[in-house]
Structure formats: structure tokens, C-alpha cells
Design a protein around this motif. Structure first.
Motif, PDB file in Angstrom:
ATOM      1  N   GLY A 184       1.870 -24.614 -18.438  1.00  0.00           N
ATOM      2  CA  GLY A 184       2.994 -25.225 -17.721  1.00  0.00           C
ATOM      3  C   GLY A 184       4.139 -24.235 -17.569  1.00  0.00           C
ATOM      4  N   HIS A 221      10.671 -22.079 -19.187  1.00  0.00           N
ATOM      5  CA  HIS A 221      11.947 -21.483 -18.830  1.00  0.00           C
ATOM      6  C   HIS A 221      12.136 -20.169 -19.600  1.00  0.00           C
ATOM      7  CE1 HIS A 221      15.790 -21.280 -17.145  1.00  0.00           C
ATOM      8  NE2 HIS A 221      16.501 -21.732 -18.150  1.00  0.00           N
ATOM      9  N   LEU A 231      10.466 -17.717 -20.226  1.00  0.00           N
ATOM     10  CA  LEU A 231       9.255 -17.004 -20.652  1.00  0.00           C
ATOM     11  C   LEU A 231       8.130 -17.044 -19.618  1.00  0.00           C
ATOM     12  CD1 LEU A 231       9.218 -18.414 -24.291  1.00  0.00           C
ATOM     13  CD2 LEU A 231      10.304 -16.327 -23.465  1.00  0.00           C
ATOM     14  N   THR A 243       7.973 -19.762 -13.568  1.00  0.00           N
ATOM     15  CA  THR A 243       9.025 -20.775 -13.611  1.00  0.00           C
ATOM     16  C   THR A 243      10.222 -20.327 -12.769  1.00  0.00           C
ATOM     17  OG1 THR A 243       8.242 -21.217 -15.817  1.00  0.00           O
ATOM     18  CG2 THR A 243      10.306 -22.258 -15.195  1.00  0.00           C
ATOM     19  N   ASN A 279       6.266 -23.054 -10.863  1.00  0.00           N
ATOM     20  CA  ASN A 279       6.836 -24.291 -11.405  1.00  0.00           C
ATOM     21  C   ASN A 279       8.212 -24.541 -10.795  1.00  0.00           C
ATOM     22  OD1 ASN A 279       9.029 -25.278 -13.471  1.00  0.00           O
ATOM     23  ND2 ASN A 279       7.153 -26.274 -14.137  1.00  0.00           N
ATOM     24  N   GLU A 312       3.652 -26.697  -9.647  1.00  0.00           N
ATOM     25  CA  GLU A 312       3.870 -27.743 -10.651  1.00  0.00           C
ATOM     26  C   GLU A 312       5.326 -28.164 -10.535  1.00  0.00           C
ATOM     27  OE1 GLU A 312       3.310 -28.131 -15.457  1.00  0.00           O
ATOM     28  OE2 GLU A 312       4.732 -26.627 -14.778  1.00  0.00           O
ATOM     29  N   LYS A 324       4.452 -33.162 -13.199  1.00  0.00           N
ATOM     30  CA  LYS A 324       4.421 -33.392 -14.654  1.00  0.00           C
ATOM     31  C   LYS A 324       5.490 -34.405 -15.033  1.00  0.00           C
ATOM     32  CE  LYS A 324       5.713 -29.996 -17.243  1.00  0.00           C
ATOM     33  NZ  LYS A 324       5.592 -28.603 -17.647  1.00  0.00           N
ATOM     34  N   GLU A 364       5.479 -32.990 -26.734  1.00  0.00           N
ATOM     35  CA  GLU A 364       5.664 -31.835 -25.846  1.00  0.00           C
ATOM     36  C   GLU A 364       6.846 -30.957 -26.267  1.00  0.00           C
ATOM     37  OE1 GLU A 364       7.557 -32.394 -22.052  1.00  0.00           O
ATOM     38  OE2 GLU A 364       6.317 -30.882 -21.092  1.00  0.00           O
ATOM     39  N   GLY A 419       1.093 -31.926 -24.438  1.00  0.00           N
ATOM     40  CA  GLY A 419       1.969 -32.326 -25.530  1.00  0.00           C
ATOM     41  C   GLY A 419       1.204 -32.257 -26.832  1.00  0.00           C
ATOM     42  N   GLY A 420       1.500 -31.247 -27.633  1.00  0.00           N
ATOM     43  CA  GLY A 420       0.878 -31.144 -28.954  1.00  0.00           C
ATOM     44  C   GLY A 420      -0.494 -30.506 -28.954  1.00  0.00           C
ATOM     45  N   MET A 446      -0.493 -26.850 -21.284  1.00  0.00           N
ATOM     46  CA  MET A 446      -0.024 -26.348 -22.578  1.00  0.00           C
ATOM     47  C   MET A 446       1.190 -25.453 -22.414  1.00  0.00           C
ATOM     48  SD  MET A 446      -3.750 -25.439 -24.253  1.00  0.00           S
ATOM     49  CE  MET A 446      -3.034 -24.850 -25.783  1.00  0.00           C
ATOM     50  N   GLY A 447       1.940 -25.292 -23.502  1.00  0.00           N
ATOM     51  CA  GLY A 447       3.090 -24.395 -23.485  1.00  0.00           C
ATOM     52  C   GLY A 447       3.299 -23.755 -24.843  1.00  0.00           C
ATOM     53  N   TYR A 478      15.770 -14.785 -28.068  1.00  0.00           N
ATOM     54  CA  TYR A 478      14.552 -14.285 -27.422  1.00  0.00           C
ATOM     55  C   TYR A 478      14.473 -12.760 -27.416  1.00  0.00           C
ATOM     56  CZ  TYR A 478      13.439 -18.958 -25.673  1.00  0.00           C
ATOM     57  OH  TYR A 478      13.115 -20.284 -25.593  1.00  0.00           O
ATOM     58  N   SER A 512      12.902 -24.153 -27.177  1.00  0.00           N
ATOM     59  CA  SER A 512      11.952 -25.238 -26.893  1.00  0.00           C
ATOM     60  C   SER A 512      10.643 -24.940 -27.609  1.00  0.00           C
ATOM     61  CB  SER A 512      11.673 -25.321 -25.385  1.00  0.00           C
ATOM     62  OG  SER A 512      12.792 -25.786 -24.689  1.00  0.00           O
TER      63      SER A 512
HETATM   64  C1  LIG Z   1       9.667 -22.571 -24.385  1.00  0.00           C
HETATM   65  C2  LIG Z   1       9.278 -23.654 -23.415  1.00  0.00           C
HETATM   66  C3  LIG Z   1       9.933 -23.745 -22.212  1.00  0.00           C
HETATM   67  C4  LIG Z   1       9.567 -24.729 -21.291  1.00  0.00           C
HETATM   68  N1  LIG Z   1      10.202 -24.776 -20.088  1.00  0.00           N
HETATM   69  C5  LIG Z   1       9.764 -25.645 -19.131  1.00  0.00           C
HETATM   70  C6  LIG Z   1      10.332 -25.623 -17.826  1.00  0.00           C
HETATM   71  O1  LIG Z   1      11.254 -24.867 -17.528  1.00  0.00           O
HETATM   72  N2  LIG Z   1       9.816 -26.476 -16.902  1.00  0.00           N
HETATM   73  C7  LIG Z   1       8.784 -27.330 -17.196  1.00  0.00           C
HETATM   74  O2  LIG Z   1       8.327 -28.055 -16.299  1.00  0.00           O
HETATM   75  N3  LIG Z   1       8.243 -27.383 -18.432  1.00  0.00           N
HETATM   76  C8  LIG Z   1       8.707 -26.569 -19.402  1.00  0.00           C
HETATM   77  N4  LIG Z   1       8.135 -26.595 -20.645  1.00  0.00           N
HETATM   78  C9  LIG Z   1       7.037 -27.553 -20.929  1.00  0.00           C
HETATM   79  C10 LIG Z   1       5.666 -26.898 -20.682  1.00  0.00           C
HETATM   80  O3  LIG Z   1       5.469 -26.585 -19.353  1.00  0.00           O
HETATM   81  C11 LIG Z   1       4.523 -27.835 -21.108  1.00  0.00           C
HETATM   82  O4  LIG Z   1       4.589 -29.026 -20.366  1.00  0.00           O
HETATM   83  C12 LIG Z   1       4.600 -28.170 -22.577  1.00  0.00           C
HETATM   84  O5  LIG Z   1       4.834 -27.003 -23.308  1.00  0.00           O
HETATM   85  C13 LIG Z   1       3.315 -28.842 -23.055  1.00  0.00           C
HETATM   86  O6  LIG Z   1       3.465 -29.296 -24.371  1.00  0.00           O
HETATM   87  P1  LIG Z   1       3.209 -28.329 -25.645  1.00  0.00           P
HETATM   88  O7  LIG Z   1       4.438 -27.512 -25.777  1.00  0.00           O
HETATM   89  O8  LIG Z   1       3.070 -29.304 -26.754  1.00  0.00           O
HETATM   90  O9  LIG Z   1       1.978 -27.539 -25.371  1.00  0.00           O
HETATM   91  C14 LIG Z   1       8.517 -25.648 -21.601  1.00  0.00           C
HETATM   92  C15 LIG Z   1       7.885 -25.563 -22.845  1.00  0.00           C
HETATM   93  C16 LIG Z   1       8.257 -24.582 -23.763  1.00  0.00           C
HETATM   94  C17 LIG Z   1       7.546 -24.525 -25.088  1.00  0.00           C
END
Ligand SMILES: Cc1cc2nc3c(=O)[nH]c(=O)nc-3n(C[C@H](O)[C@H](O)[C@H](O)COP(=O)(O)O)c2cc1C
Length: 337
Positions: free
Chosen positions: A27, A30, A32, A51, A80, A109, A132, A157, A187-188, A208-209, A286, A297
Motif C-alpha cells: 500500500g 507516506h 517511504l 505515494t 497511491n 490505489e 482502500k 493497520e 492490517g496486521g 501490506m505496509g 526517518y 506509522s
Molecule cells: C509508515 C506507513 C505510512 C503509510 N502511509 C500511507 C499513506 O500515505 N496512504 C495510504 O493510503 N496508506 C498508508 N499507509 C497504510 C498502508 O498503505 C497499508 O494499508 C497498511 O500498512 C496495511 O496494514 P499493515 O501496516 O498492518 O500491513 C501507511 C502505512 C505505514 C506503515
């Protein structure tokens, strides 16, 4: 040819829609989610999204899209589009879409707000959109707007899981009763076993993120990656719940200070000052590796990492483990006497 080209994987509506080998999406992230990380996931057979909001201008975004094209050798990757909660703050979204389409990007996305105004420009430009969101209600409304797929995230998430209190698998099982378009869950999720479980549930893939926060290509200081690894699956907490803006983050000194301010009655974003808003604190964390200085996050999935590895290694490991878990589930099927 990539070494994992012939390794088994999964065929789903998402692998068809995105033309990818594995049903795994990185996903937007921000700060990264830029070309180095996204290209590594794409080259390993997944889909990643650069992103847009991380770039100071459309031209800076364009330059990174070009870098990504070079790194993937022309393989498709995504962008994204994260919308702000205030509709008037979203003027840039149409610019991001225009630049991405001009640069040959066709996979998008969206997140953060209703996708209605994005669907037309993206689809008329020949693109596809996965939206999403955190609840089944939002998923059904996105489906009615005409999105091509939905990513549903649970409260685990990393980042902004919204007001949804349900965990990924409850949310997912609920959504699968009513959502018709291809559905991925997130998420998770930080292990291959969880990917197999999401597919067994009926999902078409995962987003995933957090697990990729510690990838070698992720532009974060190694000290932060080591801190995430050391924190394990209990290393995240939520902040800003009292402002109805739940944010799942690394449990560090900055996050605990935000919680303390919330407990003392602070309710306006601006009153948290540098703690949540400043690019200076963000850089400290960072870039300089001062891991307590600002909000990061992060969800529990980051804690499944045991070392810093290239993103391609992570993808292969996740999919290999998911295949293994699926096989072993199959072996447990018996015909009862
Ligand atoms: C550091 C970080 C930054 C994120 N920034 C965004 C963002 O700018 N836009 C977005 O749609 N999702 C963002 N997400 C959510 C991820 O795209 C993804 O939906 C999420 O990480 C999935 O859950 P997980 O962290 O449990 O794998 C971010 C997640 C993390 C960990």
C-alpha cells in the motif's frame, strides 16, 4: 528470468486485474513509498504504489515515476492517491492522476476519503482503481462509485485505520458476504501464514505496509528499522482516538507524549505542535534515526520481521510460506469414516 518465476503462487482476481505474479500489494506509505521500495516489490512479482502526497510537487512525483520505470524495466507499478479529510485540501489529487497517466501509470490505489471524483479521470485514462477503506459500509459505497477493486483494512493497520473497531479477519469475513468486486484484506498481515488465511477466507489478496518498513530499500534510518524489529508485535499503539482520528503508530516517547496531551484534554491537531505536524521531527526519526523523536506509522505486522532484508526477499519468503501453509492445510483434509 527471476529465480522465483517458476515457484508456485496463487491465481486470483487481483493477480488478473493487476497482471502480477503474487496477490500481494504494497500500500501507499507516506514518505517511504517511493521508487526504490516500490520497484523492489514489483520486480519480485507484487504490486506497489508510489505515494503521491510524499512529493513536494507534481514534477518531483514525475521524476520518481521515471526512476521507477527505469528500476522495473518498464513493468507496471502503481500510484497511491491519499485524500485529506477536508475536501478543499484535495485539489492536488487530480494533478497527481494527470501526471501518473502521462507517465504511463495505469494502477491506482486511493484512500482517506470517498473515491467518487477519482474514478472517472482514472478509468477514462485507461487506468484501474483499488480503493482502500476501513469499513464494509465504505467498501460498498466505493463499489457503487465504480472502483475496480476494494482493499479493506482492519484496526490493526499501521497508519490511519479509521474509526473502524473491527480486526482484519472479522471485517474481511463480513465484507465477503456483500462486496462483489475483487477484495483484498490488510492490517496486521506480516507472515505468509496470514496471507494463506486471508486467501482461505475468500479474499483475492492482501495489502501490506508495516512489514516492509524494515526492508533494505525503505528510506528510513537503520536505527528505526532495528527498533521496529526489537519491538515485536506489541510495538504499536493508537493515538488521536480522542480526536476521532485514530492513528496506529510505533510505541515510542513521542506517541506516549501525544497520549499524555490527549489525556490532559488537548483536542485540536494544531495543539500537538511539532509532535505530529512537523517535517523537522519526521526527518529526525526517518533520516537521523532518532527513534523516540516523532510519530511513526506502524502496526503489529512490523514486529514479524527478524532482520533487515531486501523487499524482494520478503515477498518471496511471504509467498513461499503462504504456499507451504496452504499445502499443509490441504493435507489436513480427511474423509471421515
Ligand atoms: C509508515 C506507513 C505510512 C503509510 N502511509 C500511507 C499513506 O500515505 N496512504 C495510504 O493510503 N496508506 C498508508 N499507509 C497504510 C498502508 O498503505 C497499508 O494499508 C497498511 O500498512 C496495511 O496494514 P499493515 O501496516 O498492518 O500491513 C501507511 C502505512 C505505514 C506503515
Amino acid at each position: 528470468m527471476h529465480p522465483s518465476q517458476h515457484a508456485p503462487s496463487f491465481h486470483t482476481r487481483i493477480t488478473d486485474l493487476f497482471g502480477i505474479r503474487h496477490p500481494l500489494l504494497l500500500g501507499g506509505m507516506h514518505i517511504l513509498g517511493e521508487s526504490g521500495l516500490v520497484a523492489a516489490v514489483v520486480n519480485a512479482g507484487g504490486m506497489g504504489f508510489i505515494t503521491a502526497r510524499s512529493f513536494p510537487s507534481p514534477d518531483a512525483l514525475r521524476a520518481d515515476l521515471r526512476r521507477c520505470h527505469a528500476l522495473t524495466g518498464g513493468q507496471p507499478f502503481g500510484v497511491n492517491i491519499t485524500l485529506a479529510r477536508r475536501a478543499d485540501a484535495n485539489a492536488a489529487a487530480q494533478d497527481w492522476i494527470r501526471v501518473a497517466l502521462q507517465e504511463g501509470v495505469r494502477h491506482f490505489e486511493s484512500a482517506g476519503g470517498p473515491p467518487g471524483e477519482l474514478v472517472g479521470p482514472i478509468q477514462q485514462g485507461g487506468g484501474i482503481l483499488i480503493h482502500k477503506c476501513p469499513s464494509v459500509r465504505h467498501a460498498l459505497s466505493a463499489e457503487r462509485c465504480g472502483v475496480d477493486a476494494v482493499a479493506l483494512v482492519g484496526m490493526e493497520e499501521g497508519g490511519h485505520p479509521g474509526a473502524n473497531p473491527l480486526p482484519t479477519f472479522v471485517n474481511g469475513a463480513h465484507a465477503l458476504q456483500s462486496v462483489s468486486v475483487p477484495l483484498v484484506l490488510g492490517g496486521g498481515i506480516g507472515t505468509g501464514r496470514q496471507i494463506a488465511a486471508a486467501l482461505a477466507l475468500g479474499a483475492d489478496g492482501v495489502v501490506m505496509g508495516s512489514r516492509f518498513m524494515v526492508a533494505a530499500e525503505t528510506a528510513a534510518h537503520d536505527a528505526l528499522k532495528r527498533r521496529i524489529i526489537a519491538s515485536g508485535v506489541n510495538g504499536s499503539i493508537t493515538i488521536m482516538d480522542s480526536l476521532s482520528d485514530t492513528w496506529r503508530v510505533l510505541d515510542n516517547a513521542a506517541a506516549r507524549e501525544v497520549r499524555r496531551l490527549e489525556a490532559s484534554g488537548v483536542r485540536r491537531h494544531a495543539d500537538f505542535g511539532d509532535l505530529i505536524l512537523s517535517s523537522r521531527t519526521r526527518e529526525k526519526v526517518y533520516r537521523d534515526g532518532d527513534v523516540e523523536a516523532g510519530i511513526v506509522s506502524l502496526g503489529p505486522a512490523g514486529g514479524f520481521a527478524d532482520d533487515i532484508h531486501p523487499a524482494g526477499w520478503i515477498v518471496e519468503r511471504l509467498i513461499g510460506d503462504a504456499v507451504e501453509a496452504t499445502r499443509s492445510l490441504g493435507q489436513r483434509l480427511v474423509a471421515l469414516p
